[in-house]
Design an enzyme around this catalytic site. Sequence first.
Site, PDB file in Angstrom:
ATOM      1  N   PHE A 149     -24.766  35.582 -19.115  1.00 13.39           N
ATOM      2  CA  PHE A 149     -23.614  36.283 -19.413  1.00 13.39           C
ATOM      3  C   PHE A 149     -22.595  35.553 -19.772  1.00 13.39           C
ATOM      4  O   PHE A 149     -21.417  35.498 -19.961  1.00 13.39           O
ATOM      5  CB  PHE A 149     -22.726  36.371 -17.278  1.00 13.39           C
ATOM      6  CG  PHE A 149     -23.623  35.230 -17.420  1.00 13.39           C
ATOM      7  CD1 PHE A 149     -22.259  34.049 -17.240  1.00 13.39           C
ATOM      8  CD2 PHE A 149     -24.096  34.548 -16.234  1.00 13.39           C
ATOM      9  CE1 PHE A 149     -21.622  32.874 -16.481  1.00 13.39           C
ATOM     10  CE2 PHE A 149     -24.429  32.928 -16.138  1.00 13.39           C
ATOM     11  CZ  PHE A 149     -22.593  32.308 -15.645  1.00 13.39           C
ATOM     12  N   LYS A 173     -29.258  45.244 -24.990  1.00 13.78           N
ATOM     13  CA  LYS A 173     -29.275  45.041 -23.205  1.00 13.78           C
ATOM     14  C   LYS A 173     -28.325  44.534 -22.951  1.00 13.78           C
ATOM     15  O   LYS A 173     -28.626  42.798 -22.248  1.00 13.78           O
ATOM     16  CB  LYS A 173     -30.150  45.486 -22.675  1.00 13.78           C
ATOM     17  CG  LYS A 173     -30.987  45.445 -21.310  1.00 13.78           C
ATOM     18  CD  LYS A 173     -29.689  45.398 -20.178  1.00 13.78           C
ATOM     19  CE  LYS A 173     -30.203  43.930 -19.235  1.00 13.78           C
ATOM     20  NZ  LYS A 173     -28.941  43.611 -18.389  1.00 13.78           N
ATOM     21  N   GLU A 176     -24.953  42.714 -17.147  1.00  9.51           N
ATOM     22  CA  GLU A 176     -24.407  43.649 -16.528  1.00  9.51           C
ATOM     23  C   GLU A 176     -23.381  42.922 -15.575  1.00  9.51           C
ATOM     24  O   GLU A 176     -22.156  43.840 -15.210  1.00  9.51           O
ATOM     25  CB  GLU A 176     -25.831  43.748 -15.790  1.00  9.51           C
ATOM     26  CG  GLU A 176     -25.577  43.325 -14.192  1.00  9.51           C
ATOM     27  CD  GLU A 176     -26.879  42.388 -14.542  1.00  9.51           C
ATOM     28  OE1 GLU A 176     -27.299  41.919 -15.790  1.00  9.51           O
ATOM     29  OE2 GLU A 176     -27.741  42.341 -13.827  1.00  9.51           O
ATOM     30  N   SER A 226     -31.914  32.958 -17.787  1.00  8.72           N
ATOM     31  CA  SER A 226     -32.629  31.700 -17.061  1.00  8.72           C
ATOM     32  C   SER A 226     -34.152  32.148 -17.106  1.00  8.72           C
ATOM     33  O   SER A 226     -34.802  32.004 -17.581  1.00  8.72           O
ATOM     34  CB  SER A 226     -32.069  32.328 -15.630  1.00  8.72           C
ATOM     35  OG  SER A 226     -33.185  33.826 -15.630  1.00  8.72           O
ATOM     36  N   CYS A 281     -26.058  27.050 -21.665  1.00 11.36           N
ATOM     37  CA  CYS A 281     -27.334  26.077 -21.731  1.00 11.36           C
ATOM     38  C   CYS A 281     -27.093  24.632 -22.441  1.00 11.36           C
ATOM     39  O   CYS A 281     -28.132  23.893 -22.832  1.00 11.36           O
ATOM     40  CB  CYS A 281     -27.749  27.256 -22.687  1.00 11.36           C
ATOM     41  SG  CYS A 281     -27.187  26.866 -23.975  1.00 11.36           S
ATOM     42  N   GLU A 381     -31.231  23.720 -12.416  1.00 15.07           N
ATOM     43  CA  GLU A 381     -30.424  23.583 -13.393  1.00 15.07           C
ATOM     44  C   GLU A 381     -28.850  24.256 -12.555  1.00 15.07           C
ATOM     45  O   GLU A 381     -29.525  25.165 -11.621  1.00 15.07           O
ATOM     46  CB  GLU A 381     -30.619  24.827 -14.691  1.00 15.07           C
ATOM     47  CG  GLU A 381     -29.360  25.050 -15.041  1.00 15.07           C
ATOM     48  CD  GLU A 381     -29.522  26.396 -15.938  1.00 15.07           C
ATOM     49  OE1 GLU A 381     -30.231  27.145 -15.944  1.00 15.07           O
ATOM     50  OE2 GLU A 381     -29.051  25.874 -17.321  1.00 15.07           O
TER      51      GLU A 381
HETATM   52  P1  NAD Z   1     -30.076  35.708 -15.949  1.00 17.56           P
HETATM   53  O1  NAD Z   1     -31.225  34.960 -16.491  1.00 17.56           O
HETATM   54  O2  NAD Z   1     -30.221  35.626 -14.634  1.00 17.56           O
HETATM   55  O3  NAD Z   1     -30.219  37.426 -17.092  1.00 17.56           O
HETATM   56  C1  NAD Z   1     -29.994  36.878 -18.838  1.00 17.56           C
HETATM   57  C2  NAD Z   1     -30.130  38.925 -18.797  1.00 17.56           C
HETATM   58  O4  NAD Z   1     -31.511  39.253 -18.133  1.00 17.56           O
HETATM   59  C3  NAD Z   1     -29.795  39.832 -17.839  1.00 17.56           C
HETATM   60  O5  NAD Z   1     -29.092  40.637 -19.132  1.00 17.56           O
HETATM   61  C4  NAD Z   1     -30.207  39.742 -17.055  1.00 17.56           C
HETATM   62  O6  NAD Z   1     -29.724  41.488 -17.180  1.00 17.56           O
HETATM   63  C5  NAD Z   1     -31.499  40.221 -17.478  1.00 17.56           C
HETATM   64  N1  NAD Z   1     -32.265  40.540 -16.051  1.00 17.56           N
HETATM   65  C6  NAD Z   1     -32.055  39.588 -15.362  1.00 17.56           C
HETATM   66  N2  NAD Z   1     -33.398  39.544 -14.002  1.00 17.56           N
HETATM   67  C7  NAD Z   1     -34.552  40.282 -14.330  1.00 17.56           C
HETATM   68  C8  NAD Z   1     -35.618  40.696 -14.289  1.00 17.56           C
HETATM   69  N3  NAD Z   1     -36.453  40.071 -12.817  1.00 17.56           N
HETATM   70  N4  NAD Z   1     -36.636  41.370 -15.082  1.00 17.56           N
HETATM   71  C9  NAD Z   1     -35.645  41.527 -16.326  1.00 17.56           C
HETATM   72  N5  NAD Z   1     -34.456  41.060 -16.699  1.00 17.56           N
HETATM   73  C10 NAD Z   1     -33.775  40.349 -15.621  1.00 17.56           C
HETATM   74  O7  NAD Z   1     -29.435  34.746 -17.252  1.00 17.56           O
HETATM   75  P2  NAD Z   1     -27.720  34.336 -16.416  1.00 17.56           P
HETATM   76  O8  NAD Z   1     -27.843  34.040 -15.404  1.00 17.56           O
HETATM   77  O9  NAD Z   1     -27.053  35.553 -17.556  1.00 17.56           O
HETATM   78  O10 NAD Z   1     -27.360  33.316 -17.643  1.00 17.56           O
HETATM   79  C11 NAD Z   1     -28.028  31.870 -17.326  1.00 17.56           C
HETATM   80  C12 NAD Z   1     -28.802  31.792 -18.025  1.00 17.56           C
HETATM   81  O11 NAD Z   1     -28.887  31.629 -19.689  1.00 17.56           O
HETATM   82  C13 NAD Z   1     -28.886  29.909 -17.463  1.00 17.56           C
HETATM   83  O12 NAD Z   1     -30.070  29.665 -17.035  1.00 17.56           O
HETATM   84  C14 NAD Z   1     -28.863  29.154 -18.715  1.00 17.56           C
HETATM   85  O13 NAD Z   1     -29.310  27.792 -18.764  1.00 17.56           O
HETATM   86  C15 NAD Z   1     -29.901  30.260 -19.957  1.00 17.56           C
HETATM   87  N6  NAD Z   1     -29.202  30.220 -20.902  1.00 17.56           N
HETATM   88  C16 NAD Z   1     -30.070  29.554 -22.001  1.00 17.56           C
HETATM   89  C17 NAD Z   1     -29.927  29.718 -23.234  1.00 17.56           C
HETATM   90  C18 NAD Z   1     -30.433  29.424 -23.861  1.00 17.56           C
HETATM   91  O14 NAD Z   1     -30.351  28.949 -25.562  1.00 17.56           O
HETATM   92  N7  NAD Z   1     -31.389  28.248 -23.857  1.00 17.56           N
HETATM   93  C19 NAD Z   1     -28.442  30.005 -23.521  1.00 17.56           C
HETATM   94  C20 NAD Z   1     -26.928  30.765 -22.920  1.00 17.56           C
HETATM   95  C21 NAD Z   1     -27.352  30.485 -21.771  1.00 17.56           C
END
Ligand code: NAD
Length: 496
Positions: A149, A173, A176, A226, A281, A381
Amino acid sequence: MKKVPLFIEGEFCQSATNDWIDVTNPATNEVIAQVPCATEDEMQRAIANAGEVFKSWKETPVSERARLMMRYQALLKEHHDEIAEILSQETGKTFEDAKGDVWRGIEVVEHAANIPSLMMGETVENVAREIDTYSYTQPLGVCAGITPFNFPAMIPLWMFPMAIAAGNTFILKPSEQDPLTPTRLAELFEEAGAPKGVLQVIHGAKPQVDKLLTDPAIKAVSFVGSVPVGRYIYETGTRNMKRVQSFAGAKNHMVIMPDADKQQVISALVGASVGAAGQRCMAISVAVFVGEAQEWIPELKEAMAKVRPGAWNDSGASYGPVISGKAKDRIEQLIGQGEQEGARLLLDGRGCTVDGLPDGNWVGPTLFAGVKPEMSIYKEEIFGPVLSCMEVDSLGEAIDLVNQSPYGNGTSLFTSSGGAARRFQHDIDVGQVGINIPIPVPLPFFSFTGWKGSFYGDQHAYGKQAVKFYTETKTITARWFSSEAVSGPNFSIQMR
Ligand code: NAD
């Protein structure tokens, strides 16, 4: 109620699903749209069509693919403010910060327009008498991207422009929680002249991601999100024999030497810890003060106390709300835990309010001192506007602390000593290092090179590494006879 469309088979269309997720404005918690969880049939159609379109797209001359990216970057610039406004409303980011999110993505599209030189192979003439060897870079097929997000413009743009310029088709994808920005990016891509089906956008959550991870037609998966999901994506994708690059969570330290410029340190820490409500991040979430630099903590507190969150279009606001009520509750609970575990809470952002927006997910700037490695606020985090200060006696101790962290996305050192900077950049086990720069995100001609628990895979996002990730190398050894002499059969390896 606005229903977010799918973008499949080259058309924006309404999903037939009964399963919809609300998209909210985090400053008000009003529902601004609903996003569908694509059906099995819709997923299947998107994947099949992307496979079909790949056959013609890979034959499209590389300079034509580059020109598509040139037109796309120009259109994105033309619509920069409009995209940023959509982005602000669904993420809560301030308008200026939202513009930065879009801009960082545009830079990747500019880079993707250089694809002809990025795809060049290697040649050596006369590897043996009258034999030449040369390599070509060829696309993989259908690639997929799953995005978080916190950067709904930049992160999708890390992925599909590079993959598509390299000759692949792509299924995105998006998160959401903020699907409106990526939808606008897809509309503009179509307007730039992208052939139908080269990019498809499907929506949903775990079941839709699982389909992308298991369908044999998908050759490579890019993920950002994440830690637990990142690990799951890497494990499941590779088990299904796909190439996977998975960018995960982080805990980024900024080390402050007493010979650094105090005012620069304070400004850098305030901006890098609470900017975007700490939901980056590469945000600095830990400040490691070495020796006498610890005396600057009271001034840091004063500077942070002046910062306030607010609405996206409030020019006096330094940052916006956090993405959801759930995220706010989690952050506030972690702040409470930090206090209970013995950290000194110098500024408490819990219970923060903003005039006129009583229902927003506000968290005020929060500052802890005396934080220890075993505390939850250090280990987890937090992904909120929370900065933890730690105190050490030497640069060596600071380096050991950073190197013991399971994460390795970004770090920085503030100092006026070239020797300290040289030692830090050499010894630190982190993939992106800033010297007197708090958030050292590399521009797209480099790659985004997080390490350790912040990245699973080997080829990183954008730059030359993205081209490697989205392509395969084919090496050809050719012999064209220039003499009439016919040699007999060879039964052993030729040694020449
Ligand atoms: P998230 O992991 O909750 O969601 C990321 C994506 O995965 C979304 O599209 C979501 O629909 C999907 N998803 C969620 N749960 C899932 C599951 N159980 N199985 C399969 N797909 C699933 O992450 P978020 O809260 O949207 O984003 C924040 C996180 O992203 C933080 O931890 C941040 O550090 C990380 N991030 C990392 C970087 C990097 O370059 N390392 C960059 C930006 C964000």
